[in-house]
Design a protein around this motif. Structure first.
Motif, PDB file in Angstrom:
ATOM      1  N   ALA A 289       0.831  -1.196   0.000  1.00 37.54           N
ATOM      2  CA  ALA A 289       0.000   0.000   0.000  1.00 37.54           C
ATOM      3  C   ALA A 289       0.861   1.239   0.000  1.00 37.54           C
ATOM      4  CB  ALA A 289      -0.916  -0.003   1.219  1.00 37.54           C
ATOM      5  N   SER A 290       0.191   2.351  -0.269  1.00 38.95           N
ATOM      6  CA  SER A 290       0.863   3.630  -0.350  1.00 38.95           C
ATOM      7  C   SER A 290       1.077   4.167   1.055  1.00 38.95           C
ATOM      8  CB  SER A 290      -0.037   4.566  -1.139  1.00 38.95           C
ATOM      9  OG  SER A 290       0.431   5.864  -1.035  1.00 38.95           O
ATOM     10  N   LYS A 291       2.271   3.997   1.538  1.00 40.61           N
ATOM     11  CA  LYS A 291       2.535   4.447   2.909  1.00 40.61           C
ATOM     12  C   LYS A 291       3.827   5.228   2.900  1.00 40.61           C
ATOM     13  CE  LYS A 291       0.214   0.507   5.031  1.00 40.61           C
ATOM     14  NZ  LYS A 291       0.467  -0.669   5.862  1.00 40.61           N
ATOM     15  N   ALA A 292       4.654   5.026   3.917  1.00 38.09           N
ATOM     16  CA  ALA A 292       5.910   5.774   4.018  1.00 38.09           C
ATOM     17  C   ALA A 292       6.809   5.438   2.834  1.00 38.09           C
ATOM     18  CB  ALA A 292       6.610   5.404   5.316  1.00 38.09           C
ATOM     19  N   ILE A 293       7.468   6.460   2.282  1.00 36.90           N
ATOM     20  CA  ILE A 293       8.472   6.194   1.239  1.00 36.90           C
ATOM     21  C   ILE A 293       9.819   6.862   1.528  1.00 36.90           C
ATOM     22  CG2 ILE A 293       6.866   5.763  -0.666  1.00 36.90           C
ATOM     23  CD1 ILE A 293       7.607   8.638  -1.666  1.00 36.90           C
ATOM     24  N   CYS A 294       9.827   7.921   2.338  1.00 33.23           N
ATOM     25  CA  CYS A 294      11.091   8.649   2.556  1.00 33.23           C
ATOM     26  C   CYS A 294      11.715   8.242   3.881  1.00 33.23           C
ATOM     27  CB  CYS A 294      10.850  10.156   2.589  1.00 33.23           C
ATOM     28  SG  CYS A 294      10.224  10.814   1.054  1.00 33.23           S
ATOM     29  N   PHE A 295      12.868   7.592   3.811  1.00 28.24           N
ATOM     30  CA  PHE A 295      13.541   7.155   5.032  1.00 28.24           C
ATOM     31  C   PHE A 295      14.788   8.012   5.240  1.00 28.24           C
ATOM     32  CE2 PHE A 295      10.544   3.961   4.109  1.00 28.24           C
ATOM     33  CZ  PHE A 295      10.153   3.463   5.345  1.00 28.24           C
TER      34      PHE A 295
ATOM     35  N   ASP B 126      21.947  -2.142   4.757  1.00 28.44           N
ATOM     36  CA  ASP B 126      22.490  -2.334   3.403  1.00 28.44           C
ATOM     37  C   ASP B 126      21.428  -2.665   2.349  1.00 28.44           C
ATOM     38  OD1 ASP B 126      25.040  -1.627   4.079  1.00 28.44           O
ATOM     39  OD2 ASP B 126      25.732  -3.672   4.436  1.00 28.44           O
ATOM     40  N   PRO B 127      20.562  -3.667   2.581  1.00 29.71           N
ATOM     41  CA  PRO B 127      19.574  -3.943   1.524  1.00 29.71           C
ATOM     42  C   PRO B 127      18.664  -2.738   1.254  1.00 29.71           C
ATOM     43  CG  PRO B 127      19.091  -5.224   3.520  1.00 29.71           C
ATOM     44  CD  PRO B 127      20.464  -4.628   3.699  1.00 29.71           C
ATOM     45  N   ALA B 128      18.355  -1.966   2.301  1.00 26.57           N
ATOM     46  CA  ALA B 128      17.484  -0.798   2.115  1.00 26.57           C
ATOM     47  C   ALA B 128      18.163   0.227   1.203  1.00 26.57           C
ATOM     48  CB  ALA B 128      17.143  -0.171   3.465  1.00 26.57           C
ATOM     49  N   VAL B 129      19.438   0.494   1.469  1.00 27.64           N
ATOM     50  CA  VAL B 129      20.133   1.512   0.676  1.00 27.64           C
ATOM     51  C   VAL B 129      20.418   1.005  -0.736  1.00 27.64           C
ATOM     52  CG1 VAL B 129      22.224   2.927   0.534  1.00 27.64           C
ATOM     53  CG2 VAL B 129      21.061   2.649   2.723  1.00 27.64           C
ATOM     54  N   GLU B 130      20.697  -0.311  -0.866  1.00 25.13           N
ATOM     55  CA  GLU B 130      20.915  -0.857  -2.215  1.00 25.13           C
ATOM     56  C   GLU B 130      19.657  -0.758  -3.064  1.00 25.13           C
ATOM     57  OE1 GLU B 130      22.451  -4.816  -1.517  1.00 25.13           O
ATOM     58  OE2 GLU B 130      24.179  -3.887  -0.488  1.00 25.13           O
ATOM     59  N   LYS B 131      18.512  -1.023  -2.450  1.00 27.79           N
ATOM     60  CA  LYS B 131      17.255  -1.007  -3.208  1.00 27.79           C
ATOM     61  C   LYS B 131      16.731   0.423  -3.389  1.00 27.79           C
ATOM     62  CE  LYS B 131      13.675  -2.743  -5.211  1.00 27.79           C
ATOM     63  NZ  LYS B 131      13.791  -3.517  -6.456  1.00 27.79           N
ATOM     64  N   GLY B 132      16.935   1.259  -2.408  1.00 27.58           N
ATOM     65  CA  GLY B 132      16.306   2.575  -2.389  1.00 27.58           C
ATOM     66  C   GLY B 132      16.911   3.562  -3.373  1.00 27.58           C
TER      67      GLY B 132
ATOM     68  N   GLY C  64      21.267  11.738   2.962  1.00 28.01           N
ATOM     69  CA  GLY C  64      20.200  12.455   3.662  1.00 28.01           C
ATOM     70  C   GLY C  64      18.905  11.656   3.695  1.00 28.01           C
ATOM     71  N   PHE C  65      18.580  11.030   2.555  1.00 26.91           N
ATOM     72  CA  PHE C  65      17.340  10.250   2.454  1.00 26.91           C
ATOM     73  C   PHE C  65      17.482   9.127   1.442  1.00 26.91           C
ATOM     74  CE2 PHE C  65      15.408  13.775   4.577  1.00 26.91           C
ATOM     75  CZ  PHE C  65      14.370  13.191   5.277  1.00 26.91           C
ATOM     76  N   ILE C  66      16.688   8.079   1.628  1.00 28.68           N
ATOM     77  CA  ILE C  66      16.381   7.206   0.499  1.00 28.68           C
ATOM     78  C   ILE C  66      14.862   7.168   0.355  1.00 28.68           C
ATOM     79  CG2 ILE C  66      18.436   5.753   0.771  1.00 28.68           C
ATOM     80  CD1 ILE C  66      16.480   3.506   1.790  1.00 28.68           C
ATOM     81  N   ASN C  67      14.422   6.979  -0.875  1.00 26.51           N
ATOM     82  CA  ASN C  67      13.014   6.685  -1.115  1.00 26.51           C
ATOM     83  C   ASN C  67      12.889   5.195  -1.376  1.00 26.51           C
ATOM     84  OD1 ASN C  67      12.368   9.341  -0.918  1.00 26.51           O
ATOM     85  ND2 ASN C  67      12.106   9.695  -3.112  1.00 26.51           N
ATOM     86  N   ILE C  68      11.984   4.578  -0.678  1.00 24.03           N
ATOM     87  CA  ILE C  68      11.751   3.139  -0.859  1.00 24.03           C
ATOM     88  C   ILE C  68      10.363   2.827  -0.321  1.00 24.03           C
ATOM     89  CG2 ILE C  68      12.830   2.544   1.367  1.00 24.03           C
ATOM     90  CD1 ILE C  68      13.948   0.009   0.011  1.00 24.03           C
ATOM     91  N   GLN C  69       9.669   1.929  -1.000  1.00 25.04           N
ATOM     92  CA  GLN C  69       8.334   1.555  -0.553  1.00 25.04           C
ATOM     93  C   GLN C  69       8.427   0.905   0.828  1.00 25.04           C
ATOM     94  OE1 GLN C  69       9.694   1.108  -3.522  1.00 25.04           O
ATOM     95  NE2 GLN C  69       8.213   1.102  -5.197  1.00 25.04           N
TER      96      GLN C  69
ATOM     97  N   SER D 159      17.480  12.363  -9.028  1.00 21.23           N
ATOM     98  CA  SER D 159      16.957  11.827  -7.765  1.00 21.23           C
ATOM     99  C   SER D 159      16.912  12.946  -6.736  1.00 21.23           C
ATOM    100  CB  SER D 159      17.848  10.690  -7.268  1.00 21.23           C
ATOM    101  OG  SER D 159      17.824   9.638  -8.183  1.00 21.23           O
ATOM    102  N   GLU D 160      15.830  13.700  -6.784  1.00 23.54           N
ATOM    103  CA  GLU D 160      15.638  14.848  -5.903  1.00 23.54           C
ATOM    104  C   GLU D 160      14.168  14.918  -5.517  1.00 23.54           C
ATOM    105  OE1 GLU D 160      19.029  17.723  -8.022  1.00 23.54           O
ATOM    106  OE2 GLU D 160      16.925  18.089  -8.464  1.00 23.54           O
ATOM    107  N   ARG D 161      13.896  15.668  -4.466  1.00 23.76           N
ATOM    108  CA  ARG D 161      12.502  15.911  -4.081  1.00 23.76           C
ATOM    109  C   ARG D 161      12.071  17.205  -4.758  1.00 23.76           C
ATOM    110  NH1 ARG D 161       9.796  19.194   0.076  1.00 23.76           N
ATOM    111  NH2 ARG D 161       8.148  18.047   1.134  1.00 23.76           N
ATOM    112  N   TRP D 162      11.062  17.113  -5.591  1.00 23.24           N
ATOM    113  CA  TRP D 162      10.560  18.308  -6.285  1.00 23.24           C
ATOM    114  C   TRP D 162       9.163  18.659  -5.769  1.00 23.24           C
ATOM    115  CZ3 TRP D 162      12.031  18.512 -12.221  1.00 23.24           C
ATOM    116  CH2 TRP D 162      13.435  18.562 -12.325  1.00 23.24           C
ATOM    117  N   PHE D 163       9.034  19.922  -5.412  1.00 22.30           N
ATOM    118  CA  PHE D 163       7.775  20.408  -4.843  1.00 22.30           C
ATOM    119  C   PHE D 163       7.362  21.667  -5.589  1.00 22.30           C
ATOM    120  CE2 PHE D 163       4.943  22.609  -2.095  1.00 22.30           C
ATOM    121  CZ  PHE D 163       4.311  21.626  -1.350  1.00 22.30           C
ATOM    122  N   TRP D 164       6.080  21.781  -5.882  1.00 23.92           N
ATOM    123  CA  TRP D 164       5.587  22.979  -6.592  1.00 23.92           C
ATOM    124  C   TRP D 164       4.503  23.689  -5.794  1.00 23.92           C
ATOM    125  CZ3 TRP D 164       6.740  18.413  -8.986  1.00 23.92           C
ATOM    126  CH2 TRP D 164       7.536  18.445 -10.145  1.00 23.92           C
TER     127      TRP D 164
END
Lengths: 80, 525
Positions: B63-69, B84-90, B122-127, B221-226
């Motif tokens: 489901a659509s939940k947290a993505i920014c770690f 390690d697996p989180a950063v490799e995948k993210g 600073g961050f990874i994005n991962i489901q 790979s950046e956070r873009w906000f408008w």
């Protein structure tokens, strides 16, 4: 001691007043609000001292209130 | 694939049979196998405790939940052995850009990792389900962690020195008696509800559409906000890249909308087309959310402790939800470990209550402020917001006012009862109650060297250490970041927060600070 100067600290009051009035000429209320806000932000940055700005905000907040309301606000701030 | 409750499934696990007999007991029960519950289980499990996890569902939800770690969450996952697996995948990112109107140049940008030379970004994005999967794999490697899927809590009764739970499963109900209960069961916490506890705060009158879509798209790979983009006039939008060619698109909708209609594909498509043009995309997950900033009055209620969304809720802008929950378990894990081993008094848990509330309050404050910038509540606050954006375009001084979410950073506890105040003058370094800043250390990283126990970070200090404290000798950049001169040292807690520091420590001073950091009174020794 308060960081905010509240004794008279300017000359040319009428010129400044006129400038503030002219700032809003021909504007809708909405545009005018935005221009006031810009002016405040520019001045706040110039002041460069957060305590002074916060004391100015408190003074503006309290000056519009009756004494009883002031007391309520101050009590509320102290317990917050 | 979705199950009977209509929740999409990432990974089927299957129901765990009920225990034989109608009563069971455990030292620690965790309710909820989301990221916070699983991280709590793994932390306590790695410290050797028998842990029972109860999860209502018998699968990992997709489901659509947290993505920014955040970096701090990655440090915690590292400590738990699953970084390690989180950063490799993210998808790694550090830079956030804020755009206004149809201008291609950002009005503001920030770097989420201002100090370089740290192990994690600073961050990874991962489901979220990937994080759950890695934590679950970590838990499954430990025989002392018992995860029970499809076990639902129906009643919670505090008893002497523990809690009694009524648990139901498909093949029967049972009573589970536990010394400690940790409720990581989310925003609609069953445990909180059964105990009739408060959850006060603000509801914000706004709706946001999340469209997670799968597509081929090129973007840094950046956070873009408008603010006020041409594709969502007068409102805001946010874009995040996730693994597997999945993109998180988030559109502000306003308050008076038909939420059910808003997530119909034919209504989502025009938003995506307006934003990205004529791209091919697949629907991954659409939802509409509103948000609230709330917290419980207390997180520790006798032997029942709340962590994560069960205890506090924030808006998503700033990534302070799941990261805030991981901060909770980071704080609680070592404290409960000491209490369970009889190495600290039960009152140490009260400092979890204090420190986790300090964290929640800082997160709620930041989240509320971001929300007030995103959704101005009056004509004057709208004018102020727009004045900031207009000024920011031409004047650098106005840019720091732009608030599209202040991204999650670790919270400091300057007033913590566990900290020993500085007795020396420090011009640099990390004060008591703040987390150690990572740095290159020999061939690796300082935080990895600290691990998850009490350590003394020392620069050329020689002396006798109290039992239970490991010495880590630091030099060069790591020592410089701590402001350590020759002969100085830091006492660091098992959650990598500074407990005390000295220019030239004595053995008795270290001992006293250690006792204090474990919740004892140094005056007695």
């Amino acid at each position: 001691m308060s960081a905010l100067k509240t004794a008279t600290n300017l000359t040319g009051h009428d010129d400044i007043y006129e400038g503030l009035v002219r700032l809003h000429e021909g504007l809708s209320v909405e545009q005018s609000l935005r221009r006031w806000a810009k002016l405040v932000l520019i001045l706040a940055n110039h002041i460069g001292d957060r305590t002074v700005v916060e004391e100015a905000i408190d003074m503006a907040l309290l000056s519009a209130m009756l004494p009883d309301e002031c007391r309520t606000i101050l009590d509320w701030q102290q317990t917050d | 694939m979705a199950n009977v409750q209509g929740i999409p499934v990432y990974k089927e696990v299957g129901a765990t049979p009920a225990p034989t007999g109608n009563t069971d007991s455990a030292r620690v029960v965790i309710v909820g196998a989301g990221p916070v519950g699983l991280a709590m289980a793994l932390d306590l499990g790695r410290r050797g405790h028998a842990v029972t996890v109860l999860n209502r569902l018998d699968f990992v939800a997709h489901a659509s939940k947290a993505i920014c770690f955040s970096k701090r969450s990655l440090d915690i996952l590292d400590r738990l052995g699953v970084g390690d697996p989180a950063v490799e995948k993210g998808v790694t990112w550090n830079v956030g850009k804020v755009f206004w109107g149809n201008d291609d140049d950002p009005v503001y940008q920030f770097d989420a990792l201002p100090v370089k030379g740290q192990k994690r970004p600073g961050f990874i994005n991962i489901q979220q389900y990937y994080i759950e999967e890695y934590l679950l794999e970590g838990c499954q490697r430990l025989a002392n962690i018992d995860i029970r899927w499809g076990h639902r809590v129906d009643a919670v009764n505090p008893v002497d020195d523990g809690v009694e739970l009524s648990v139901s499963t498909l093949d029967g109900d049972y009573t589970l008696r536990s010394e400690w209960l940790i409720a990581c069961d989310g925003a609609r916490s069953t445990v909180r509800e059964k105990l009739g506890l408060d959850f006060e705060g603000r509801v914000f009158e706004d709706n946001f559409l999340i469209a997670d879509v799968r597509m081929k798209h090129e973007m840094p790979s950046e956070r873009w906000f408008w603010f006020d983009p041409p594709f969502n006039p007068g409102r805001s939008a946010l874009m995040h890249k996730q693994p597997d060619d999945v993109w998180r698109l988030d559109f502000q909708l306003g308050w008076n909308v038909d939420r059910e209609a808003a997530i119909r594909p034919e209504n989502v498509k025009p938003f995506i087309r307006a934003m990205l043009g004529d791209v091919e995309f697949e629907q991954e997950w659409y939802s509409v959310y509103t948000f609230q900033c709330r917290r419980m009055g207390r997180f520790a209620h006798g032997r029942t402790i709340f962590a994560g969304d069960s205890a506090h809720l924030v808006s998503p802008f700033g990534a302070r939800g799941c990261n805030g929950g991981l901060a909770d378990i980071d704080n609680l894990g070592w404290k409960l470990d000491l209490v369970l081993r009889g190495a600290a008094d039960e009152t140490l848990i009260e400092t979890y209550n204090d420190e986790a509330i300090a964290t929640a309050d800082e997160n709620i404050l930041n989240s509320t402020r971001s929300t007030d910038f995103l959704t101005p509540k009056s004509a004057a606050s709208q004018a102020l917001r727009d004045a900031v954006l207009e000024l920011a375009r031409d004047h650098a001084f106005a840019r720091p006012f732009v608030n599209s979410g202040r991204l999650s950073t670790p919270v400091s506890y300057p007033a913590s009862a566990l900290s020993t105040p500085d007795s020396d003058e420090w011009q640099a370094g990390i004060g008591p109650g703040s987390p150690v800043l990572d740095a290159p250390h020999h061939d690796g990283w300082l935080l990895d060297a600290i691990g998850d126990e009490f350590v003394l970070l020392a620069r050329g200090w020689k002396g006798e250490l109290p039992a239970g404290v490991r010495l880590v000798e630091v030099q060069e950049i790591a020592a410089d970041r701590l402001g350590l001169t020759e002969g100085g040292a830091y006492l660091v807690r098992p959650d990598q927060y500074v407990a005390a520091r000295w220019k030239s420590p004595t053995a008795t001073g270290i001992e006293a600070a250690l006792i204090r950091a474990k919740g004892g009174s140094p005056c007695l020794h």
